[in-house]
Scaffold this active site. Sequence first.
Site, mmCIF file in Angstrom:
data_model
loop_
_atom_site.group_PDB
_atom_site.id
_atom_site.type_symbol
_atom_site.label_atom_id
_atom_site.label_comp_id
_atom_site.label_asym_id
_atom_site.label_seq_id
_atom_site.Cartn_x
_atom_site.Cartn_y
_atom_site.Cartn_z
ATOM 1 N N ASN A 7 0.871 -1.172 0.000
ATOM 2 C CA ASN A 7 0.000 0.000 0.000
ATOM 3 C C ASN A 7 0.905 1.218 0.000
ATOM 4 O O ASN A 7 1.563 1.527 1.000
ATOM 5 C CB ASN A 7 -0.909 -0.012 1.237
ATOM 6 C CG ASN A 7 -1.833 1.195 1.280
ATOM 7 O OD1 ASN A 7 -1.463 2.301 0.889
ATOM 8 N ND2 ASN A 7 -3.041 1.005 1.782
ATOM 9 N N GLU A 34 -4.019 1.844 -2.876
ATOM 10 C CA GLU A 34 -4.136 3.281 -2.611
ATOM 11 C C GLU A 34 -3.301 4.098 -3.606
ATOM 12 O O GLU A 34 -2.483 4.918 -3.225
ATOM 13 C CB GLU A 34 -3.765 3.622 -1.165
ATOM 14 C CG GLU A 34 -4.913 3.421 -0.203
ATOM 15 C CD GLU A 34 -4.786 4.255 1.069
ATOM 16 O OE1 GLU A 34 -5.399 5.347 1.111
ATOM 17 O OE2 GLU A 34 -4.101 3.813 2.009
ATOM 18 N N ASP A 149 -3.933 -4.936 1.151
ATOM 19 C CA ASP A 149 -4.161 -4.315 2.456
ATOM 20 C C ASP A 149 -5.543 -4.754 2.916
ATOM 21 O O ASP A 149 -6.552 -4.266 2.425
ATOM 22 C CB ASP A 149 -4.073 -2.796 2.324
ATOM 23 C CG ASP A 149 -4.425 -2.061 3.610
ATOM 24 O OD1 ASP A 149 -4.725 -2.720 4.629
ATOM 25 O OD2 ASP A 149 -4.400 -0.816 3.597
ATOM 26 N N ASN A 151 -6.798 -4.500 6.024
ATOM 27 C CA ASN A 151 -7.359 -3.709 7.122
ATOM 28 C C ASN A 151 -7.962 -4.597 8.216
ATOM 29 O O ASN A 151 -8.972 -4.268 8.829
ATOM 30 C CB ASN A 151 -8.395 -2.704 6.607
ATOM 31 C CG ASN A 151 -7.745 -1.408 6.147
ATOM 32 O OD1 ASN A 151 -6.931 -0.818 6.854
ATOM 33 N ND2 ASN A 151 -8.100 -0.953 4.954
ATOM 34 N N ASP A 220 -1.415 -6.178 6.199
ATOM 35 C CA ASP A 220 -1.130 -6.466 4.792
ATOM 36 C C ASP A 220 -0.767 -7.942 4.687
ATOM 37 O O ASP A 220 0.168 -8.410 5.355
ATOM 38 C CB ASP A 220 0.018 -5.597 4.293
ATOM 39 C CG ASP A 220 -0.296 -4.110 4.451
ATOM 40 O OD1 ASP A 220 -0.861 -3.527 3.509
ATOM 41 O OD2 ASP A 220 0.023 -3.554 5.523
ATOM 42 N N ASP A 249 2.868 4.716 4.950
ATOM 43 C CA ASP A 249 2.744 4.183 6.304
ATOM 44 C C ASP A 249 2.743 2.658 6.316
ATOM 45 O O ASP A 249 2.752 2.044 7.390
ATOM 46 C CB ASP A 249 1.510 4.738 7.022
ATOM 47 C CG ASP A 249 0.260 4.773 6.156
ATOM 48 O OD1 ASP A 249 0.330 4.406 4.974
ATOM 49 O OD2 ASP A 249 -0.799 5.188 6.667
ATOM 50 N N HIS A 250 2.752 2.036 5.136
ATOM 51 C CA HIS A 250 2.817 0.576 5.008
ATOM 52 C C HIS A 250 4.185 0.154 4.479
ATOM 53 O O HIS A 250 4.857 0.905 3.763
ATOM 54 C CB HIS A 250 1.772 0.058 4.018
ATOM 55 C CG HIS A 250 0.362 0.265 4.443
ATOM 56 N ND1 HIS A 250 -0.441 -0.763 4.886
ATOM 57 C CD2 HIS A 250 -0.416 1.378 4.466
ATOM 58 C CE1 HIS A 250 -1.645 -0.289 5.170
ATOM 59 N NE2 HIS A 250 -1.656 1.005 4.925
#
Length: 261
Positions: A7, A34, A149, A151, A220, A249-250
Amino acid sequence: MKIATWNVNSLTARLQHVLDWLIANPVDVLCLQELKMTDDKFPLEVLKSAGYEAAVFGQKTYNGVAILSLAPVRDVVKNITDFSDDQSRVIAATVETPSGPLRVVNGYFVNGQEPGSEKFAYKMKWLDALRDSLRQELAANPNLVLLGDFNITPEDRDSFDPVGLKETIHHTTEERNHFKALLDLGLTDSFRMFEQPEKSYSWWDYRMLGYQKNRGLRIDHILVSQPLVPRVKGCIIDRVPRKWEKPSDHAPVVLDLEQGA
């Protein structure tokens, strides 16, 4: 062969990171989430110069997924079959490999915001539809990888604070039951096939020194179908790009899959 998911939290902001990472890690397939860009803005020619073809399903400002592959891709399907959705969250394609066709399903799963919200209800419906779609995909494509991802933290050990965050978003019983339902289709969490370091996470909040304090979540994932399980040689989280300037951030997650007979 190596297959990765990442991501990137805006491909516009992170394109150079992707190119630099691919130079150091020339994986066969890289799935991105994303993108936050429409298809016409996707850097097809730049990635082609790096050796990758791409199947893209973009969206302005939000969401967006892509499959990059060194080998040609075919039979591209965008979004979940028989599920009405105006968000670009899933793309599937078949990649030709020396061991035969491999179905790759790349998803940017719904966040859900918070339990009890309309967005959480949408997440539950979306996950139901994804499972039904995957059942059909697996029937048609025995060699399948579902990655992206999610979530969802599958277990307490996938969260830096499982007690404090119990039954909050990414940690709810409902979400974890959906993750288990995907496994029940005949999929295996490749990361958990191996001994892994404690506190292994793939996402860290930008705020409050999340990465520096390792206050992260493992959300992930790379799931493989049963015929692929014997071929899985390893699965790692590559934390290196999370240390770069202005990172996503991933972190990427990388599956090592040996060729079949």
